[in-house]
Scaffold this motif. Structure first.
Motif, short mmCIF file in Angstrom:
data_model
loop_
_atom_site.label_atom_id
_atom_site.label_comp_id
_atom_site.label_asym_id
_atom_site.label_seq_id
_atom_site.Cartn_x
_atom_site.Cartn_y
_atom_site.Cartn_z
N ALA A 1 -4.24 -0.35 9.17
CA ALA A 1 -3.48 -1.14 8.72
C ALA A 1 -3.10 -0.59 7.25
CB ALA A 1 -3.89 -2.65 8.45
N VAL A 2 -2.45 -1.31 6.71
CA VAL A 2 -2.07 -0.28 5.19
C VAL A 2 -2.15 -1.59 3.63
CG1 VAL A 2 -0.67 0.81 3.41
CG2 VAL A 2 -0.33 1.20 6.09
N THR A 3 -2.58 -0.75 3.19
CA THR A 3 -3.30 -1.74 2.10
C THR A 3 -3.13 -1.38 1.00
OG1 THR A 3 -5.82 -0.75 1.71
CG2 THR A 3 -5.23 -2.20 2.92
N ALA A 4 -3.30 -1.80 -0.84
CA ALA A 4 -2.57 -1.32 -2.02
C ALA A 4 -3.60 -1.64 -3.15
CB ALA A 4 -1.10 -2.54 -2.51
N ALA B 1 3.66 0.63 5.58
CA ALA B 1 3.43 -0.37 6.61
C ALA B 1 4.88 -0.07 7.56
CB ALA B 1 2.79 -1.47 6.35
N GLU B 2 5.61 -0.52 7.18
CA GLU B 2 6.75 -0.26 8.07
C GLU B 2 7.57 1.36 8.71
OE1 GLU B 2 11.82 -1.41 7.43
OE2 GLU B 2 10.47 -1.51 6.03
N ALA C 1 2.71 0.01 -0.68
CA ALA C 1 2.35 -0.24 1.09
C ALA C 1 3.02 -0.92 1.76
CB ALA C 1 1.01 -0.84 0.53
N GLU C 2 3.98 -1.67 1.05
CA GLU C 2 4.60 -2.39 2.65
C GLU C 2 6.07 -1.21 3.02
OE1 GLU C 2 6.67 -5.46 0.42
OE2 GLU C 2 4.69 -6.44 0.43
N CYS D 1 1.88 -2.22 -4.45
CA CYS D 1 2.57 -3.13 -3.13
C CYS D 1 3.43 -2.63 -2.14
CB CYS D 1 2.56 -4.95 -3.46
SG CYS D 1 0.93 -5.35 -3.81
N LYS E 1 -4.88 3.15 2.40
CA LYS E 1 -4.76 2.60 0.75
C LYS E 1 -4.00 3.42 -0.12
CE LYS E 1 -8.55 2.53 -2.38
NZ LYS E 1 -10.15 2.61 -2.90
N CYS E 2 -3.07 2.89 -0.41
CA CYS E 2 -1.21 3.14 -1.38
C CYS E 2 -1.93 3.11 -3.04
CB CYS E 2 -0.19 2.67 -0.45
SG CYS E 2 0.04 2.97 0.45
N CYS F 1 0.10 -4.65 7.39
CA CYS F 1 0.32 -5.07 5.80
C CYS F 1 -0.38 -5.29 5.09
CB CYS F 1 1.67 -4.18 4.50
SG CYS F 1 1.41 -4.39 3.24
#
Length: 271
Positions: free
Chosen positions: A8-11, A24-25, A20-21, A17, A50-51, A31
């Motif tokens: 998954a992707v996080t911020a 993720a896309e 990160a979004e 954010c 993690k972004c 996300c």
């Protein structure tokens, strides 16, 4: 390559954010927003990208090891650039680097880009190819930060100018097969090799990296198109006791304590 469903992707903070979004896309991953990896259920999501100020691959859970990132500016890579032995390094000898001869190199399995950066530091123009989308994102982020640092560092600027990340590919072997015969001076291959030595001293964070990336089960398919596309030589990095790639014996070999470089020559490099 393992399924990206375990990712998954996080911020790292609220200001990241949006980034990160977007990532993720691009990678078709969920996300989780601003979430701390140590508080995420490891059974549900073992890894996150993690972004933040830099992109990091992190394992989740309370006892997770350190993160994996691409850093061409500080740390171990910077130390090797300054004190690694220059043209006396085995990788330099294998590629054919010598005074007055710094061949263009295609690193067809770039990974985290460490060997590509070493070769660029030595004076070679290096093109990096990477098919794993997660590793590509890490590599892309590392190159971006290298170029930012290069704006105020003349030495890094020269290296950055020699280091180029090719557009993402789905198959390195397929990409190589599309190149003209003898069109690439030197091709460098370092396919991920599954470690069978459970006592091997591998950093915990790199164990996590290997879990998410997996091994290159189709590594043998890289050699035939590489041998066709190279002009001077194809260099294959292998664990010291690993079999020859595709079962083909190299022209010469540079062996170290834990690894070796198998060299398949086509034309002699200038003396």
């Amino acid at each position: 390559m393992p399924s990206t469903q375990q990712l998954a992707v996080t911020a790292a903070a609220s200001e990241f954010c949006v980034s990160a979004e977007a990532l993720a896309e691009r990678l078709a991953l969920p996300c989780l927003g601003e979430a701390q990896e140590k508080l995420i259920d490891r059974d549900a999501v073992p890894f996150v990208l993690k972004c933040g100020e830099r992109l990091q691959l992190c394992a989740t859970g309370r006892k997770a090891p350190g993160s994996v990132e691409v850093d061409f500016v500080t740390g171990a890579v910077a130390h090797r650039r300054k004190f690694g032995g220059g043209k006396g390094q085995q990788i330099a000898k294998a590629v054919g680097v010598r005074s007055g001869f710094y061949p263009q190199v295609l690193d067809a399995t770039a990974g985290l880009g460490r060997d590509a950066f070493v070769l660029a530091s030595l004076g070679c123009a290096v093109r990096m190819l990477e098919r794993n989308p997660v590793v590509y994102a890490l590599l892309e982020d590392g190159v971006k930060r290298l170029r930012e640092a290069a704006l105020s560092d003349r030495e890094l600027a020269a290296i950055a100018a020699r280091l180029h990340l090719e557009p993402a590919v789905t198959s390195a072997a397929g990409w190589l097969a599309e190149q003209g015969a003898e069109s690439i001076p030197v091709i460098y291959l370092d396919p991920m090799f599954p470690s069978r030595d459970k006592s091997a001293k591998v950093k915990k964070e790199m164990v996590a990296f290997h879990q998410i990336v997996g091994s290159d089960e189709d590594a043998d398919s890289l050699l035939p198109p590489a041998l066709e596309a190279c002009y001077y030589r194809t260099v294959v990095k292998r664990p010291r006791l690993a079999p020859h790639l595709n079962g083909v014996k190299p022209s010469l070999c540079f062996e170290g304590k834990s690894g070796r470089f198998d060299v398949y020559t086509r034309h002699g490099v200038p003396g």
